[in-house]
Design an enzyme around this catalytic site. Structure first.
Site, mmCIF file in Angstrom:
data_model
loop_
_atom_site.group_PDB
_atom_site.id
_atom_site.type_symbol
_atom_site.label_atom_id
_atom_site.label_comp_id
_atom_site.label_asym_id
_atom_site.label_seq_id
_atom_site.Cartn_x
_atom_site.Cartn_y
_atom_site.Cartn_z
ATOM 1 N N GLU A 169 -0.401 7.306 7.070
ATOM 2 C CA GLU A 169 -0.586 8.269 8.166
ATOM 3 C C GLU A 169 -0.962 7.564 9.463
ATOM 4 O O GLU A 169 -0.595 8.009 10.546
ATOM 5 C CB GLU A 169 -1.641 9.331 7.796
ATOM 6 C CG GLU A 169 -1.408 10.069 6.471
ATOM 7 C CD GLU A 169 -0.042 10.740 6.336
ATOM 8 O OE1 GLU A 169 0.670 10.869 7.342
ATOM 9 O OE2 GLU A 169 0.318 11.106 5.199
ATOM 10 N N TYR B 106 11.730 7.819 2.210
ATOM 11 C CA TYR B 106 10.425 7.230 1.900
ATOM 12 C C TYR B 106 10.543 5.949 1.088
ATOM 13 O O TYR B 106 9.655 5.122 1.103
ATOM 14 C CB TYR B 106 9.570 8.202 1.087
ATOM 15 C CG TYR B 106 8.949 9.319 1.869
ATOM 16 C CD1 TYR B 106 7.660 9.193 2.384
ATOM 17 C CD2 TYR B 106 9.626 10.510 2.064
ATOM 18 C CE1 TYR B 106 7.071 10.229 3.078
ATOM 19 C CE2 TYR B 106 9.043 11.547 2.762
ATOM 20 C CZ TYR B 106 7.765 11.407 3.270
ATOM 21 O OH TYR B 106 7.199 12.434 3.962
#
Ligand code: ZN
Length: 811
Positions: A335, A432
């Site tokens: 993040e 991802y």
């Protein structure tokens, strides 16, 4: 976002990739948002007003407004894309809603706005002239969901009202009458311009606030707190309120940075320290690798959940991590990397999700590599010795091997067409997993520094702008030589089998070089007392003499052939050692002369004899004992073991092990269950055990096929195998009462089988890391397995006898 890939079975629809790319190099039209809102937590109600200062960079005859919270209704695209768990909720009720009670543009009341097919998007007609100032005033009411669904709503567990995408937000004007305005979807995130935000929030006095904006102050007036905050040049405003936030602040003066950590419950101080330390480390590291972090504060909010869609979520200057995972580092790293990839470099997360997710995941790997000494994997996996690296690469390794032969389009990462039949799961895998792996492959060819240089240039050119894929690829192209770029480009678009491996031939090591590998390959060699790292050229000849292990420092399609471990073939002493240990164990138990224990000791011996070859094969062909014990490589062992099994299955040994175990189980059962002088057929017992095996195989197969765990199916499986043991007892005792009593004893047999199975799975899980680390601890596992087996037989026999006795008493 940190995704837990949704378990959806969908089909990919490809669209021409040139059509996909969003318009690049447009300027921001939304200059600022001034938001005033009053929150009534008891009523789950927000009353808000906002003033949007809009200076269009292009002429347009309309604007689009996002009302994201309306996604939680049955009419939305979000509902269509959502997993069935969320769908079933939305079928029953609409948990949230944003309603606009008034909308004016330059004081002119607008009433001609309506939903654009999807309730999360409205169109307002008005003629806007390029460069002119417009002030758009909106009064709105938002109903906060009473449960946290997709990144917003209240949670009973953390008692926090989490508000993201909570106010009407203007879509992105990309050219004359051209808008990037997509309805809210489960499959992608958000796209907004950089604007200045100011926020005035009125909340009951006992509530605390956390936002990604910079706090200006709090005033208390008439039992209410009035909280003010603002921030310049940011693309979102997110708010959390709760009565019990535990917020800690740490100032890093040298870096002109304050980090805030907000928890919903108190966590140990060392853990807090670790989070601060990690966040600071990552921000500093990425600042030096890519470009400076442009804000002077950063906030981490740790709540119980982010709401069914991933384990963390990025906002500008703030990350939200759900605490249902043990791995703070992994989620934090990912993040925080988003602070660059979307936060400061404004990628379009709705139509080019491969960019922000791919790059955030790539730097997440880079950070986890730096962090190998400080393993912090999800707690449930930690016991198994799985670390950050595995977490990425076990699925990658398996999925690549499984998918590599599929049609080439399926390997293309540039995919966005999610339809109801589409493949969200596979597309997420490409963003991802595959994208960062392709970057790692490029890295192995051109080096880390060159990759970081590319990202530095992207940062310098597109800070607070919105580059698209073409913009980014052109920077890669400029910086790479023709061949490297060609391979890179191919790897992004196909399931290229980029692989490199090592083999031993005539006493020296040879490299198996895939045609995509042009550079020297980094290799780590371990000898008796020395460790060495060198770059390997094709012409180099590395003698295998005294080499204990050799490892290619490359991430590629098949990790299984990147190792050479001095195997058992060259290490006869291990065999002797294993045999002596088995023998020793047998005699120790034999010494205890209790008849039942003697039977147990035999069972242990048989199981050991049966399982040891399989175990030695897997461990010894993958790693040597010393490597497990010392963990010489920061590269993780589990990935290698799994890759080894997947890419090189020891099928014959597995089948033989299975067969011997089956025969042994049947023979043990006859010893244990039969009455003296009973006549029985070993054949029927074998058939019965074969049925158990087939059922187990069928059950495992169904798990693979459905890719989900169904409690119902599991219970059905337990029920079926729980009936096998009493039937076996019947065959061995020929007592019809066993069969007549079977319906009555089903529940007891079911219970004991359930306990046995769960225990077995738990013990397998708990002991696996030990016998990977210390190969001979397999003996402990075998002993436990044998004891469990015996207890299971004993309990089954007891239950059967109990019901027979009951029948005798009754009659
Ligand atoms: Zn992400």
């Amino acid at each position: 976002m940190m995704s837990i890939l949704p378990k959806k079975r969908l089909i990919i629809v490809l669209i021409n990739f040139f059509m996909l790319f969003t318009l690049s190099a447009f300027a921001e039209s939304v200059k600022s948002y001034e938001i005033e809102a009053s929150i009534n937590p008891e009523k789950f109600q927000i009353d808000g007003r906002e003033k949007i200062n809009f200076v269009p960079e292009y002429d347009t005859d309309k604007i689009y407004l996002h009302l994201y919270w309306n996604g939680l209704s049955k009419k939305s695209l979000l509902y269509k894309d959502a997993p069935s768990s969320l769908k079933s909720v939305l079928e029953k009720k609409t948990p949230s809603k944003i309603t606009i009670s008034s909308l004016t543009i330059n004081n002119r009341e607008k009433s001609n706005f309506h939903n654009e097919k999807d309730p999360t998007l409205i169109k307002v007609k008005h003629n806007f002239t390029e460069g002119k100032k417009y002030s758009i005033n909106i009064a709105f009411k938002s109903k906060i969901p009473e449960k946290r669904y997709i990144r917003f709503g209240y949670s009973k567990e953390d008692k926090t009202y989490w508000l993201s995408q909570w106010f009407p937000k203007i879509a992105v004007l990309t050219g004359e009458n051209q808008w990037d305005a997509k309805p809210f979807s489960y499959n992608y995130e958000f796209f907004h311009e950089y604007s200045d935000y100011s926020l005035k929030l009125t909340i009951p006095k006992e509530y605390k606030v956390i936002t990604n904006l910079k706090k200006l102050g709090i005033k208390t007036k008439a039992e209410k707190n009035i909280y003010r905050a603002k921030e310049k040049n940011i693309s979102d405003c997110v708010v959390g309120i709760s009565k019990n936030f535990y917020t800690k602040k740490k100032i890093f003066k040298k870096d002109n940075l304050s980090i805030y950590l907000t928890n919903y419950k108190k966590i140990p101080e060392e853990k807090e320290e670790k989070i601060f330390e990690r966040a600071h480390f990552v921000i500093k590291k990425l600042s030096s690798l890519i470009g400076p972090y442009k804000y002077d504060e950063f906030k981490i909010v740790n709540l119980s959940t982010i709401g069914d869609n991933g384990s963390g979520m990025e906002y500008p200057k703030l990350v939200h991590i759900g605490s249902n995972h043990g791995d703070y580092n992994r989620v934090l790293d990912h993040e925080i990397a988003h602070q660059w990839f979307y936060g400061m470099i404004g990628f379009n997360q709705t139509s080019e999700g491969w960019l922000d997710e791919g790059y955030a995941s790539y730097y997440e790997i880079r950070l986890s590599e730096m962090d190998s000494g400080n393993r912090e994997a999800p707690s449930s996996f930690k016991n198994m010795g799985v670390n950050n690296f595995d977490f990425h690469h076990i699925p990658v390794s398996i999925a690549w091997i499984k998918n590599v032969n599929k049609s080439p389009e399926k390997g293309n990462i540039f995919q966005t067409e999610f339809n109801s039949e589409g493949n969200g799961y596979k597309i997420m895998f490409l963003y991802y997993m595959k994208h960062p792996i392709v970057l790692k492959f490029l890295e192995s060819e051109v080096g880390k520094k060159n990759i970081d240089d590319v990202f530095k240039q992207i940062y310098n050119k597109y800070l607070f702008k919105h580059p698209n894929t073409e913009d980014i690829l052109s920077i890669f192209k400029k910086n790479l030589n023709k061949k490297d770029y060609k391979i890179f480009n191919k790897n992004l678009r196909t399931y290229a089998k980029s692989d490199v491996g090592v083999k031993k031939e005539n006493g020296s090591f040879k490299i198996i070089r895939g045609k995509d590998y042009t550079k020297k390959i980094k290799v780590a060699i371990k000898k008796e007392n020395t460790e060495q790292s060198l770059f390997w050229d094709d012409t180099d000849n590395i003698s295998a003499k005294n080499v204990k292990s050799l490892y290619l420092n490359n991430l590629d399609y098949n990790l299984g052939n990147n190792f050479f471990i001095n195997s058992i073939k060259h290490n006869l002493s291990n065999y002797i050692y294993a045999f002596l240990l088995l023998l020793g164990l047998y005699f120790i138990i034999k010494l205890i002369k209790h008849s039942k224990i003697t039977f147990l000791s035999k069972n242990i011996l048989y199981n050991s004899l049966i399982f040891t070859p399989l175990f030695i094969y897997i461990v010894q062909t993958t790693f040597s004992k010393t490597i497990f014990n010392k963990m010489d490589f920061d590269f993780s062992y589990i990935t290698a073991v799994i890759s080894r099994i997947v890419s090189n299955p020891p099928i014959i040994i597995s089948i033989l092990t299975g067969l011997f175990f089956l025969i042994k189980i049947s023979i043990s059962s006859t010893f244990y269950y039969r009455k003296k002088d009973a006549t029985y057929s070993i054949f029927s017992i074998l058939i019965l055990d074969l049925v158990t095996f087939l059922l187990t195989g069928l059950y495992i197969f169904s798990l693979f096929i459905t890719k989900s765990f169904s409690i119902f199916l599991f219970m059905l499986f337990i029920l079926a195998i729980s009936l096998i043991e009493p039937i076996k007892i019947y065959f061995l005792r020929k007592d019809p009462r066993i069969i007549t009593n079977l319906p009555m004893s089903v529940l007891s047999h079911f219970a004991i089988t359930l306990i046995y199975t769960v225990l077995l799975i738990m013990i397998l899980f708990m002991t696996a890391p030990f016998f990977l680390k210390f190969p001979f601890s397999i003996l402990i596992f075998i002993a436990i397995l044998s004891i469990l087996e015996q207890i299971y037989r004993w309990a089954t026999l007891k239950i059967t006898k109990h019901y027979i006795r009951k029948e005798l008493n009754e009659s």
